[in-house]
Scaffold this active site. Structure first.
Site, PDB file in Angstrom:
ATOM      1  N   ASP A  49     -24.981   4.655   1.667  1.00 16.34           N
ATOM      2  CA  ASP A  49     -26.219   4.607   0.880  1.00 16.34           C
ATOM      3  C   ASP A  49     -26.866   5.988   0.831  1.00 16.34           C
ATOM      4  OD1 ASP A  49     -28.525   2.690  -0.182  1.00 16.34           O
ATOM      5  OD2 ASP A  49     -29.457   4.209   1.093  1.00 16.34           O
ATOM      6  N   TYR A  54     -32.144  12.515  -1.249  1.00 17.50           N
ATOM      7  CA  TYR A  54     -31.573  12.933   0.039  1.00 17.50           C
ATOM      8  C   TYR A  54     -30.789  14.243  -0.070  1.00 17.50           C
ATOM      9  CZ  TYR A  54     -32.263   7.884   1.018  1.00 17.50           C
ATOM     10  OH  TYR A  54     -32.762   6.616   1.140  1.00 17.50           O
ATOM     11  N   HIS A 116     -35.518   4.109  -7.060  1.00 18.31           N
ATOM     12  CA  HIS A 116     -35.850   4.315  -5.648  1.00 18.31           C
ATOM     13  C   HIS A 116     -37.199   3.691  -5.268  1.00 18.31           C
ATOM     14  CE1 HIS A 116     -34.872   7.341  -2.223  1.00 18.31           C
ATOM     15  NE2 HIS A 116     -35.595   6.353  -1.730  1.00 18.31           N
ATOM     16  N   SER A 148     -35.567  -0.633  -5.490  1.00 15.77           N
ATOM     17  CA  SER A 148     -35.904  -0.441  -4.087  1.00 15.77           C
ATOM     18  C   SER A 148     -37.420  -0.370  -3.963  1.00 15.77           C
ATOM     19  CB  SER A 148     -35.266   0.855  -3.569  1.00 15.77           C
ATOM     20  OG  SER A 148     -35.642   1.071  -2.232  1.00 15.77           O
ATOM     21  N   GLN A 171     -33.751  -3.102  -2.307  1.00 15.91           N
ATOM     22  CA  GLN A 171     -33.633  -2.450  -0.990  1.00 15.91           C
ATOM     23  C   GLN A 171     -35.034  -2.201  -0.453  1.00 15.91           C
ATOM     24  OE1 GLN A 171     -32.438   1.919   0.586  1.00 15.91           O
ATOM     25  NE2 GLN A 171     -30.735   0.877  -0.401  1.00 15.91           N
ATOM     26  N   LEU A 200     -33.037   0.023  12.200  1.00 14.91           N
ATOM     27  CA  LEU A 200     -33.190   0.378  13.625  1.00 14.91           C
ATOM     28  C   LEU A 200     -34.638   0.772  13.935  1.00 14.91           C
ATOM     29  CD1 LEU A 200     -30.020   2.698  13.889  1.00 14.91           C
ATOM     30  CD2 LEU A 200     -30.153   0.212  14.215  1.00 14.91           C
ATOM     31  N   LYS A 205     -38.257   1.172  18.667  1.00 10.80           N
ATOM     32  CA  LYS A 205     -38.541  -0.106  19.334  1.00 10.80           C
ATOM     33  C   LYS A 205     -37.521  -0.425  20.422  1.00 10.80           C
ATOM     34  CE  LYS A 205     -41.992  -1.575  16.727  1.00 10.80           C
ATOM     35  NZ  LYS A 205     -43.341  -1.794  17.279  1.00 10.80           N
ATOM     36  N   SER A 241     -27.025   7.379  11.220  1.00  8.47           N
ATOM     37  CA  SER A 241     -26.918   8.272  12.378  1.00  8.47           C
ATOM     38  C   SER A 241     -26.047   9.462  12.010  1.00  8.47           C
ATOM     39  CB  SER A 241     -26.321   7.552  13.592  1.00  8.47           C
ATOM     40  OG  SER A 241     -26.244   8.469  14.672  1.00  8.47           O
ATOM     41  N   ARG A 246     -23.152   7.158  18.224  1.00  7.78           N
ATOM     42  CA  ARG A 246     -24.101   6.167  17.709  1.00  7.78           C
ATOM     43  C   ARG A 246     -23.603   5.548  16.400  1.00  7.78           C
ATOM     44  NH1 ARG A 246     -27.841   9.927  20.127  1.00  7.78           N
ATOM     45  NH2 ARG A 246     -28.350  11.049  18.218  1.00  7.78           N
TER      46      ARG A 246
HETATM   47  N1  LIG Z   1     -35.082   3.005  -0.276  1.00  8.56           N
HETATM   48  C1  LIG Z   1     -35.885   3.651   0.524  1.00  8.56           C
HETATM   49  O1  LIG Z   1     -37.027   3.959   0.199  1.00  8.56           O
HETATM   50  C2  LIG Z   1     -35.388   4.013   1.899  1.00  8.56           C
HETATM   51  C3  LIG Z   1     -36.294   4.447   2.881  1.00  8.56           C
HETATM   52  C4  LIG Z   1     -35.772   4.756   4.137  1.00  8.56           C
HETATM   53  C5  LIG Z   1     -34.420   4.635   4.392  1.00  8.56           C
HETATM   54  N2  LIG Z   1     -33.556   4.220   3.406  1.00  8.56           N
HETATM   55  C6  LIG Z   1     -32.093   4.063   3.648  1.00  8.56           C
HETATM   56  O2  LIG Z   1     -31.896   3.295   4.827  1.00  8.56           O
HETATM   57  C7  LIG Z   1     -31.178   4.079   5.787  1.00  8.56           C
HETATM   58  C8  LIG Z   1     -31.638   3.746   7.189  1.00  8.56           C
HETATM   59  O3  LIG Z   1     -33.002   4.031   7.374  1.00  8.56           O
HETATM   60  P1  LIG Z   1     -33.507   5.268   8.246  1.00  8.56           P
HETATM   61  O4  LIG Z   1     -32.477   6.311   8.295  1.00  8.56           O
HETATM   62  O5  LIG Z   1     -34.837   5.661   7.743  1.00  8.56           O
HETATM   63  O6  LIG Z   1     -33.745   4.619   9.697  1.00  8.56           O
HETATM   64  P2  LIG Z   1     -32.835   3.873  10.799  1.00  8.56           P
HETATM   65  O7  LIG Z   1     -31.453   3.685  10.328  1.00  8.56           O
HETATM   66  O8  LIG Z   1     -33.640   2.696  11.242  1.00  8.56           O
HETATM   67  O9  LIG Z   1     -32.864   4.915  12.008  1.00  8.56           O
HETATM   68  C9  LIG Z   1     -32.252   6.164  11.931  1.00  8.56           C
HETATM   69  C10 LIG Z   1     -32.763   7.006  13.094  1.00  8.56           C
HETATM   70  O10 LIG Z   1     -32.412   6.383  14.330  1.00  8.56           O
HETATM   71  C11 LIG Z   1     -31.568   7.258  15.099  1.00  8.56           C
HETATM   72  N3  LIG Z   1     -30.492   6.415  15.634  1.00  8.56           N
HETATM   73  C12 LIG Z   1     -29.461   5.852  14.950  1.00  8.56           C
HETATM   74  N4  LIG Z   1     -28.697   5.103  15.752  1.00  8.56           N
HETATM   75  C13 LIG Z   1     -29.236   5.193  16.980  1.00  8.56           C
HETATM   76  C14 LIG Z   1     -28.881   4.635  18.223  1.00  8.56           C
HETATM   77  N5  LIG Z   1     -27.832   3.821  18.361  1.00  8.56           N
HETATM   78  N6  LIG Z   1     -29.658   4.949  19.314  1.00  8.56           N
HETATM   79  C15 LIG Z   1     -30.728   5.773  19.172  1.00  8.56           C
HETATM   80  N7  LIG Z   1     -31.113   6.311  18.006  1.00  8.56           N
HETATM   81  C16 LIG Z   1     -30.382   6.034  16.902  1.00  8.56           C
HETATM   82  C17 LIG Z   1     -31.047   8.286  14.133  1.00  8.56           C
HETATM   83  O11 LIG Z   1     -30.875   9.524  14.781  1.00  8.56           O
HETATM   84  P3  LIG Z   1     -29.410  10.248  14.852  1.00  8.56           P
HETATM   85  O12 LIG Z   1     -29.004  10.542  13.451  1.00  8.56           O
HETATM   86  O13 LIG Z   1     -29.659  11.454  15.666  1.00  8.56           O
HETATM   87  O14 LIG Z   1     -28.511   9.245  15.538  1.00  8.56           O
HETATM   88  C18 LIG Z   1     -32.175   8.383  13.119  1.00  8.56           C
HETATM   89  O15 LIG Z   1     -33.183   9.263  13.591  1.00  8.56           O
HETATM   90  C19 LIG Z   1     -31.455   5.529   5.358  1.00  8.56           C
HETATM   91  O16 LIG Z   1     -30.550   6.443   5.934  1.00  8.56           O
HETATM   92  C20 LIG Z   1     -31.383   5.391   3.875  1.00  8.56           C
HETATM   93  O17 LIG Z   1     -30.033   5.327   3.465  1.00  8.56           O
HETATM   94  C21 LIG Z   1     -34.035   3.898   2.172  1.00  8.56           C
END
Ligand SMILES: NC(=O)c1ccc[n+]([C@@H]2O[C@H](COP(=O)([O-])OP(=O)(O)OC[C@H]3O[C@@H](n4cnc5c(N)ncnc54)[C@H](OP(=O)(O)O)[C@@H]3O)[C@@H](O)[C@H]2O)c1
Length: 283
Positions: A49, A54, A116, A148, A171, A200, A205, A241, A246
């Site tokens: 995704d 990005y 988006h 989204s 999304q 996550l 959390k 990640s 991870r």
């Molecule tokens: N449509 C939208 O508006 C929107 C908004 C936000 C996100 N998204 C999409 O959703 C995806 C996921 O959301 P997100 O990236 O914001 O948040 P997330 O997946 O909830 O969390 C990612 C964060 O957690 C850390 N992390 C990952 N696995 C871990 C683990 N096992 N233990 C500890 N820390 C961990 C990562 O750091 P490291 O990389 O250092 O592991 C990163 O800082 C995005 O990448 C994007 O593709 C879409």
């Protein structure tokens, strides 16, 4: 019920399958993104995704090209358009650029193209963006199209002019603290697949006592419970990640299952709009 596996797919309203576990690349810098995607593909993810915002669409496309064992059609690629141009035509051209970055082949395509955010300057802009996506869909450059961060009002608004309705996907931010029950029920009713971003909760959390207890019971990490929670809810989680270990553990969620008691405990954590760390939709 059959045991869940990393190869599980859901069927979109467009009739195309979508791998239920996705890999997010928000804030994955270009110099790391190719390697992270390759690690994810080796770990078994088949769905990535990205978004224009990005600034790593080309790297995602490059990772798929570099992947030795996989062909383009083995990987589901999503991108999104955030900032509208001044016409449907210009929006369309900007989307075609994304398609080229992700798949430079002669009949290049993305599997899913999303608007988006509904916060893109009003109803007229949302309409022009949707019309651009409909054109991409009609031409086969986007196999499925969706939205989204859209609330009920925004999805209903599309009905007035849409040739493709409902959108195939919405999304939104989803995890136990932000369950967005109203929009989730609406999407389920209309056959709109639900993707969970921030599954996550960006690791904020991990020491929550309820989550920690469920994790301990199954001998897994809190983040593995959070990914599995989304799968049990029928959502499409997109954990991100850039760390190889991870990336792997976030996908290693098929050796345990959450039971009714676990799901009740996690569902009990909902804080409504207050529980969102990015945004809850506006219905
Ligand atoms: N449509 C939208 O508006 C929107 C908004 C936000 C996100 N998204 C999409 O959703 C995806 C996921 O959301 P997100 O990236 O914001 O948040 P997330 O997946 O909830 O969390 C990612 C964060 O957690 C850390 N992390 C990952 N696995 C871990 C683990 N096992 N233990 C500890 N820390 C961990 C990562 O750091 P490291 O990389 O250092 O592991 C990163 O800082 C995005 O990448 C994007 O593709 C879409």
């Amino acid at each position: 019920m059959a045991k869940r596996t990393i190869a599980d797919t859901l069927r979109l309203a467009s009739s195309h399958p979508i791998p239920q576990l996705g890999f997010g690349v928000y804030k994955s810098p270009p110099e790391l993104c190719i390697q992270s995607c390759l690690t994810a593909l080796r770990a078994g993810y088949r769905h990535i995704d990205t978004a224009q915002y990005y600034a790593n669409e080309a790297e995602v496309g490059e990772a798929v090209r570099q992947s030795e064992l996989l062909r383009r059609q083995d990987v589901f690629l999503t991108t999104k358009i955030l900032s509208p141009e001044s016409s449907a035509e210009e929006n369309y051209r900007k989307c075609v650029e994304s398609v080229r970055k992700l798949d430079a082949g002669e009949d290049g395509y993305v599997d899913l193209f999303l608007i988006h955010s509904p916060n893109c300057g009003g109803a007229e802009n949302r309409k022009m963006l949707w019309q651009a996506l409909e054109r991409l869909h009609q031409e086969g450059k986007a196999k499925s199209i969706g939205v989204s961060n859209f609330g009920i009002q925004h999805i209903e608004e599309l009905k007035e002019f849409a040739k493709v309705w409902p959108p195939h996907v919405n999304q939104i931010e989803l995890h136990p603290w932000s369950q967005q029950t109203e929009i989730v029920a609406y999407c389920e009713k209309h056959g709109i697949a639900i993707e969970a971003y921030c599954p996550l909760v960006r690791n904020t959390k991990a020491s929550d006592p309820t989550l920690a207890k469920v994790a301990e019971k199954h001998g897994v990490t809190p983040n593995q419970v959070l990914v599995r929670y989304c799968l049990e809810r029928g959502w499409i989680p997109l954990p991100k990640s850039d760390n190889a270990m991870r990336i792997q553990t976030n996908a290693d969620v098929f050796g345990f299952a959450l039971d009714k008691e676990d799901m009740e405990a996690l569902n009990g954590l909902n804080q409504g709009a207050k529980g969102a760390i990015v945004q809850a939709v506006s219905n």
